[in-house]
Write an enzyme that holds these catalytic residues in place. Structure first.
Site, PDB file in Angstrom:
ATOM      1  N   LYS A  31      99.531 -42.745 108.123  1.00  0.00           N
ATOM      2  CA  LYS A  31      98.903 -43.398 109.280  1.00  0.00           C
ATOM      3  C   LYS A  31      98.981 -42.492 110.509  1.00  0.00           C
ATOM      4  CE  LYS A  31     100.579 -47.154 111.619  1.00  0.00           C
ATOM      5  NZ  LYS A  31     100.357 -47.136 113.077  1.00  0.00           N
ATOM      6  N   ASP A  58      94.763 -45.471 112.959  1.00  0.00           N
ATOM      7  CA  ASP A  58      95.144 -46.723 113.626  1.00  0.00           C
ATOM      8  C   ASP A  58      94.836 -46.636 115.116  1.00  0.00           C
ATOM      9  OD1 ASP A  58      96.217 -49.220 114.072  1.00  0.00           O
ATOM     10  OD2 ASP A  58      98.303 -48.561 113.966  1.00  0.00           O
ATOM     11  N   LEU A  59      93.547 -46.751 115.450  1.00  0.00           N
ATOM     12  CA  LEU A  59      93.143 -46.610 116.857  1.00  0.00           C
ATOM     13  C   LEU A  59      92.949 -47.960 117.539  1.00  0.00           C
ATOM     14  CD1 LEU A  59      90.622 -43.619 116.702  1.00  0.00           C
ATOM     15  CD2 LEU A  59      93.084 -43.592 117.115  1.00  0.00           C
ATOM     16  N   LYS A  60      92.991 -49.031 116.779  1.00  0.00           N
ATOM     17  CA  LYS A  60      92.849 -50.392 117.337  1.00  0.00           C
ATOM     18  C   LYS A  60      91.712 -50.429 118.367  1.00  0.00           C
ATOM     19  CE  LYS A  60      97.628 -51.856 116.475  1.00  0.00           C
ATOM     20  NZ  LYS A  60      98.298 -50.627 116.015  1.00  0.00           N
ATOM     21  N   LEU A  61      90.513 -50.125 117.907  1.00  0.00           N
ATOM     22  CA  LEU A  61      89.358 -50.061 118.808  1.00  0.00           C
ATOM     23  C   LEU A  61      89.028 -51.449 119.372  1.00  0.00           C
ATOM     24  CD1 LEU A  61      87.056 -47.781 116.593  1.00  0.00           C
ATOM     25  CD2 LEU A  61      88.540 -47.073 118.481  1.00  0.00           C
ATOM     26  N   ASP A  63      86.149 -52.616 122.396  1.00  0.00           N
ATOM     27  CA  ASP A  63      85.237 -52.280 123.502  1.00  0.00           C
ATOM     28  C   ASP A  63      83.915 -53.003 123.228  1.00  0.00           C
ATOM     29  OD1 ASP A  63      83.869 -50.876 125.635  1.00  0.00           O
ATOM     30  OD2 ASP A  63      85.346 -49.278 125.425  1.00  0.00           O
ATOM     31  N   PRO A  65      80.260 -53.643 121.636  1.00  0.00           N
ATOM     32  CA  PRO A  65      79.862 -53.296 120.272  1.00  0.00           C
ATOM     33  C   PRO A  65      79.287 -51.892 120.131  1.00  0.00           C
ATOM     34  CG  PRO A  65      79.221 -55.553 120.761  1.00  0.00           C
ATOM     35  CD  PRO A  65      79.759 -54.974 122.041  1.00  0.00           C
ATOM     36  N   THR A  67      79.810 -49.169 121.813  1.00  0.00           N
ATOM     37  CA  THR A  67      80.832 -48.119 121.925  1.00  0.00           C
ATOM     38  C   THR A  67      81.706 -48.075 120.675  1.00  0.00           C
ATOM     39  OG1 THR A  67      80.829 -48.360 124.311  1.00  0.00           O
ATOM     40  CG2 THR A  67      82.797 -47.371 123.357  1.00  0.00           C
ATOM     41  N   THR A 115     102.097 -58.460 117.879  1.00  0.00           N
ATOM     42  CA  THR A 115     103.357 -59.220 117.923  1.00  0.00           C
ATOM     43  C   THR A 115     103.914 -59.238 119.347  1.00  0.00           C
ATOM     44  OG1 THR A 115     104.417 -57.213 117.131  1.00  0.00           O
ATOM     45  CG2 THR A 115     104.080 -58.946 115.524  1.00  0.00           C
ATOM     46  N   ARG A 208     109.718 -45.856 110.671  1.00  0.00           N
ATOM     47  CA  ARG A 208     111.055 -45.319 110.872  1.00  0.00           C
ATOM     48  C   ARG A 208     112.014 -45.482 109.702  1.00  0.00           C
ATOM     49  NH1 ARG A 208     111.046 -48.047 116.713  1.00  0.00           N
ATOM     50  NH2 ARG A 208     109.646 -49.379 115.507  1.00  0.00           N
TER      51      ARG A 208
HETATM   52  O1  C5P Z   1     108.653 -49.874 112.997  1.00  0.00           O
HETATM   53  P1  C5P Z   1     107.964 -48.818 112.196  1.00  0.00           P
HETATM   54  O2  C5P Z   1     108.398 -47.445 112.604  1.00  0.00           O
HETATM   55  O3  C5P Z   1     108.069 -49.031 110.702  1.00  0.00           O
HETATM   56  O4  C5P Z   1     106.445 -48.984 112.588  1.00  0.00           O
HETATM   57  C1  C5P Z   1     105.459 -48.371 111.827  1.00  0.00           C
HETATM   58  C2  C5P Z   1     104.105 -48.624 112.417  1.00  0.00           C
HETATM   59  O5  C5P Z   1     103.813 -50.001 112.413  1.00  0.00           O
HETATM   60  C3  C5P Z   1     103.926 -48.129 113.842  1.00  0.00           C
HETATM   61  O6  C5P Z   1     103.034 -47.027 113.785  1.00  0.00           O
HETATM   62  C4  C5P Z   1     103.304 -49.276 114.585  1.00  0.00           C
HETATM   63  O7  C5P Z   1     102.095 -48.909 115.216  1.00  0.00           O
HETATM   64  C5  C5P Z   1     103.009 -50.304 113.531  1.00  0.00           C
HETATM   65  N1  C5P Z   1     103.361 -51.647 113.994  1.00  0.00           N
HETATM   66  C6  C5P Z   1     102.392 -52.605 114.047  1.00  0.00           C
HETATM   67  N2  C5P Z   1     102.694 -53.870 114.464  1.00  0.00           N
HETATM   68  C7  C5P Z   1     103.929 -54.179 114.819  1.00  0.00           C
HETATM   69  C8  C5P Z   1     104.916 -53.221 114.785  1.00  0.00           C
HETATM   70  C9  C5P Z   1     104.597 -51.934 114.362  1.00  0.00           C
HETATM   71  O8  C5P Z   1     101.238 -52.336 113.691  1.00  0.00           O
HETATM   72  N3  C5P Z   1     104.215 -55.406 115.204  1.00  0.00           N
END
Ligand code: C5P
Length: 230
Positions: A31, A58-61, A63, A65, A67, A115, A208
């Site tokens: 990712k 994982d850019l979470k776009l 904006d 439509p 764009t 979250t 992590r």
């Molecule tokens: O906590 P960890 O290092 O495992 O997170 C991995 C990925 O999960 C991160 O790149 C983060 O963007 C994503 N993440 C998420 N939603 C959360 C917590 C983390 O998408 N609530």
């Protein structure tokens, strides 16, 4: 069995390269998030592809439509496997993004409610005051899939309900995974790989717990073993 994506949450192409070198070759789905993309640019994605890795961009776009459609088209041209958009961008935005990735191998994954938007200051701030989190997550997930998203991001806790509610071929992507005994870090809730799999996740995103382990290769093997057992 669920697939595992390792989050390359590092600040440079060199650091990403070093991390990939520490991972076993089976950890081939990676990712790339905002920090690495902003610092390293599309070359990061191209380089991973050239090394035979699949990429979750994982850019979470979020904006208008037009764009988002253009950005999603650019991501599809980079041949990423997965691309995230915010479900809160609405149906027209997701329909536009879906048009952009159709015909490519890129699948569109909608993020429902972050979250970090939980709690009294949370959902209200997101514009849905008075609505409880789980029904808002369900509403956004259904709306996103109806508009063409191939799947959604969901915590393991929410995955069970979404698995029941969404069409079987919708992809459920679950972050917040921790091996037993690991620190939960900044997560509101965490699940083990086995718990996420049993909740219905198709793709587990792990950062992590693997990347900061003394041996990322051993931690990855532990994740795989747990999934086989589950
Ligand atoms: O906590 P960890 O290092 O495992 O997170 C991995 C990925 O999960 C991160 O790149 C983060 O963007 C994503 N993440 C998420 N939603 C959360 C917590 C983390 O998408 N609530």
């Amino acid at each position: 069995m669920a697939e595992v994506v390792i989050a390359l949450d590092v600040a440079s192409r060199a650091a990403a390269r070093n991390l990939v070198d520490l991972l076993p070759s089976e950890a081939n789905f990676l990712k790339v998030g905002l920090e690495l993309f902003v610092r390293g640019g599309p070359d990061v994605v191209t380089e991973l592809g050239a090394r035979g890795r699949r990429v979750f961009l994982d850019l979470k776009l979020h904006d208008i439509p037009n764009t988002v459609e253009a950005a999603a088209k650019a991501a599809a041209e980079l041949e990423v496997d997965l691309l995230t958009v915010h479900a809160q961008g609405g149906s027209r935005m997701i329909e536009a993004a879906r048009r952009a990735v159709d015909g490519s191998g890129t699948r569109l994954i909608a993020v429902t409610l972050l979250t970090s938007l939980s709690g009294p200051k949370g959902i209200g701030a997101a514009g849905a005051s008075g609505v409880d989190r789980s029904s808002e997550v369900l509403r956004l997930a259904r709306q996103a899939v109806d508009a063409g998203a191939h799947g959604v991001v969901s915590s393991a806790g929410e995955a069970r309900v979404l698995r029941e509610a969404l069409p079987r071929d919708s992809i459920i992507v679950t972050p917040g995974i921790r091996l037993r005994g690991d620190a939960r870090d900044d997560h509101v809730s965490v699940a083990t790989p086995g718990e996420a799999l049993r909740a219905g996740a198709d793709i587990l995103v792990i950062g992590r717990s693997v990347t900061r382990a003394a041996s990322p290769a051993d931690a990855f093997a532990t994740v795989q073993a747990e999934l086989v057992e589950a």
